[in-house]
Design an enzyme around this catalytic site. Sequence first.
Site, PDB file in Angstrom:
ATOM      1  N   TYR A   1     -26.828 -24.831 -53.151  1.00  7.56           N
ATOM      2  CA  TYR A   1     -25.941 -23.853 -54.963  1.00  7.56           C
ATOM      3  C   TYR A   1     -27.186 -24.050 -55.619  1.00  7.56           C
ATOM      4  O   TYR A   1     -26.458 -23.325 -56.152  1.00  7.56           O
ATOM      5  CB  TYR A   1     -24.877 -24.159 -54.493  1.00  7.56           C
ATOM      6  CG  TYR A   1     -23.988 -24.216 -52.860  1.00  7.56           C
ATOM      7  CD1 TYR A   1     -22.878 -23.041 -52.864  1.00  7.56           C
ATOM      8  CD2 TYR A   1     -23.258 -24.787 -52.422  1.00  7.56           C
ATOM      9  CE1 TYR A   1     -22.576 -22.667 -52.099  1.00  7.56           C
ATOM     10  CE2 TYR A   1     -22.897 -24.206 -51.180  1.00  7.56           C
ATOM     11  CZ  TYR A   1     -22.113 -23.526 -51.343  1.00  7.56           C
ATOM     12  OH  TYR A   1     -21.131 -23.113 -49.933  1.00  7.56           O
TER      13      TYR A   1
ATOM     14  N   HIS B   1     -15.959 -27.988 -54.139  1.00  4.68           N
ATOM     15  CA  HIS B   1     -16.985 -27.811 -53.925  1.00  4.68           C
ATOM     16  C   HIS B   1     -17.461 -26.817 -54.527  1.00  4.68           C
ATOM     17  O   HIS B   1     -17.139 -26.262 -55.303  1.00  4.68           O
ATOM     18  CB  HIS B   1     -16.194 -26.797 -52.197  1.00  4.68           C
ATOM     19  CG  HIS B   1     -17.309 -26.674 -51.506  1.00  4.68           C
ATOM     20  ND1 HIS B   1     -17.791 -24.900 -51.626  1.00  4.68           N
ATOM     21  CD2 HIS B   1     -17.980 -26.702 -50.360  1.00  4.68           C
ATOM     22  CE1 HIS B   1     -18.935 -24.578 -50.240  1.00  4.68           C
ATOM     23  NE2 HIS B   1     -18.569 -26.110 -50.244  1.00  4.68           N
ATOM     24  N   PRO B   2     -18.912 -26.512 -54.325  1.00  2.67           N
ATOM     25  CA  PRO B   2     -19.956 -25.638 -55.242  1.00  2.67           C
ATOM     26  C   PRO B   2     -20.241 -24.298 -54.973  1.00  2.67           C
ATOM     27  O   PRO B   2     -21.155 -23.509 -55.946  1.00  2.67           O
ATOM     28  CB  PRO B   2     -21.261 -26.274 -55.537  1.00  2.67           C
ATOM     29  CG  PRO B   2     -21.131 -26.830 -53.828  1.00  2.67           C
ATOM     30  CD  PRO B   2     -19.914 -27.123 -53.733  1.00  2.67           C
ATOM     31  N   CYS B   3     -19.885 -23.841 -54.228  1.00  2.95           N
ATOM     32  CA  CYS B   3     -19.505 -22.471 -53.537  1.00  2.95           C
ATOM     33  C   CYS B   3     -19.631 -21.283 -54.865  1.00  2.95           C
ATOM     34  O   CYS B   3     -20.294 -20.319 -55.654  1.00  2.95           O
ATOM     35  CB  CYS B   3     -18.883 -21.591 -52.435  1.00  2.95           C
ATOM     36  SG  CYS B   3     -16.875 -22.009 -53.010  1.00  2.95           S
ATOM     37  N   LYS B   4     -18.869 -21.471 -56.273  1.00  2.00           N
ATOM     38  CA  LYS B   4     -18.515 -20.595 -57.123  1.00  2.00           C
ATOM     39  C   LYS B   4     -18.763 -21.558 -58.141  1.00  2.00           C
ATOM     40  O   LYS B   4     -19.164 -20.701 -59.700  1.00  2.00           O
ATOM     41  CB  LYS B   4     -17.051 -20.007 -57.011  1.00  2.00           C
ATOM     42  CG  LYS B   4     -16.465 -19.256 -55.644  1.00  2.00           C
ATOM     43  CD  LYS B   4     -17.285 -18.128 -55.844  1.00  2.00           C
ATOM     44  CE  LYS B   4     -17.141 -17.170 -54.417  1.00  2.00           C
ATOM     45  NZ  LYS B   4     -18.086 -15.868 -54.732  1.00  2.00           N
TER      46      LYS B   4
END
Length: 318
Positions: free
Chosen positions: A177, A229-232
């Site tokens: 990411y 979680h780093p998705c955004k």
Amino acid sequence: MLRSKLSSLREYLTPINHNSNFSTTGEISPEEFVQAGDYLVYKFPTWQWSTCPKNLQKSFLPADKQFLITRHVPSYQRASNYLTGGNVDFDDDEEYEDDEEGDGWVKSRKVVSVTKPQDGQEEEPQEINDIDDLIDVTAEGAEDDGDNLEDFDDLDIRNDGGSVRKYDMYITYSTSYRVPKMYLVGFNANGIPLTPDQMFEDINADYKDKTATIENLPVAHNTTSVSIHPCKHSSVMKVLMKHSKSKKTREEVNHLSEELGKTNISDKSQEDTGKDAEAAAGPEAEDSIRVDQYLVIFLKFIASVTPGIEYDYTMDAL
């Protein structure tokens, strides 16, 4: 732990990108991660760089700068109590700030801060509209509380039985990411590791199902953690950088307007003076958020995910 294994596999398979585009995408390169980490450690020595076992090291990072860590960060109350108790109330209206993808993942509630009334005066709520205003009000409240500590010598509210927890917090670099990733490892008052369910009690309910994940800590063996979680992260960071830049630009323009107003330029109207101030502030305002300040803004976001963990002492770093 299936998700943890899939995450590790994705990290391993994703090629390293060394290009810099943090101001447009919210992502950072490994080199920028190190630069931002150096700034964080310099500003806040409770954060330190650390290494990890060789078989867990990432070759694109310096051996002694594999991750950032701060230890024994206190949490005196759970997230649900933090958000509903004390002198801060949420009204019924909620505001959503959509990122450019329209996911609405950046969520904020209108906050009303109640100030302590003077004798004979009613309480007057003060509306707060953005994260920086909330931080400022929180800091002011902390100063007021400090002035009255002598009134509570015999009362230890925070050390209430087994409610006190301590957290070790890890910031690593996510190759998939291209952003920092936070891991939490918690302990109870007796130093016994918390279970994942117990650690989830310190995560804001708005984020639990979206971003908190049980994972093996990637920089140590046999350590269970809760990751954010780093998705955004990149889209959230773009929003927060925009807010910080906008606030700093307004302050600079106001200051320059005042300075220009003191000069002997009698033929300038107030509007022209304001334009001159904006022009003078322009180049600096455009670059007001530097890449080395990235992790400071990142921690402001994480503070909204983990409201009861008291590590956000970053108010004066920008």
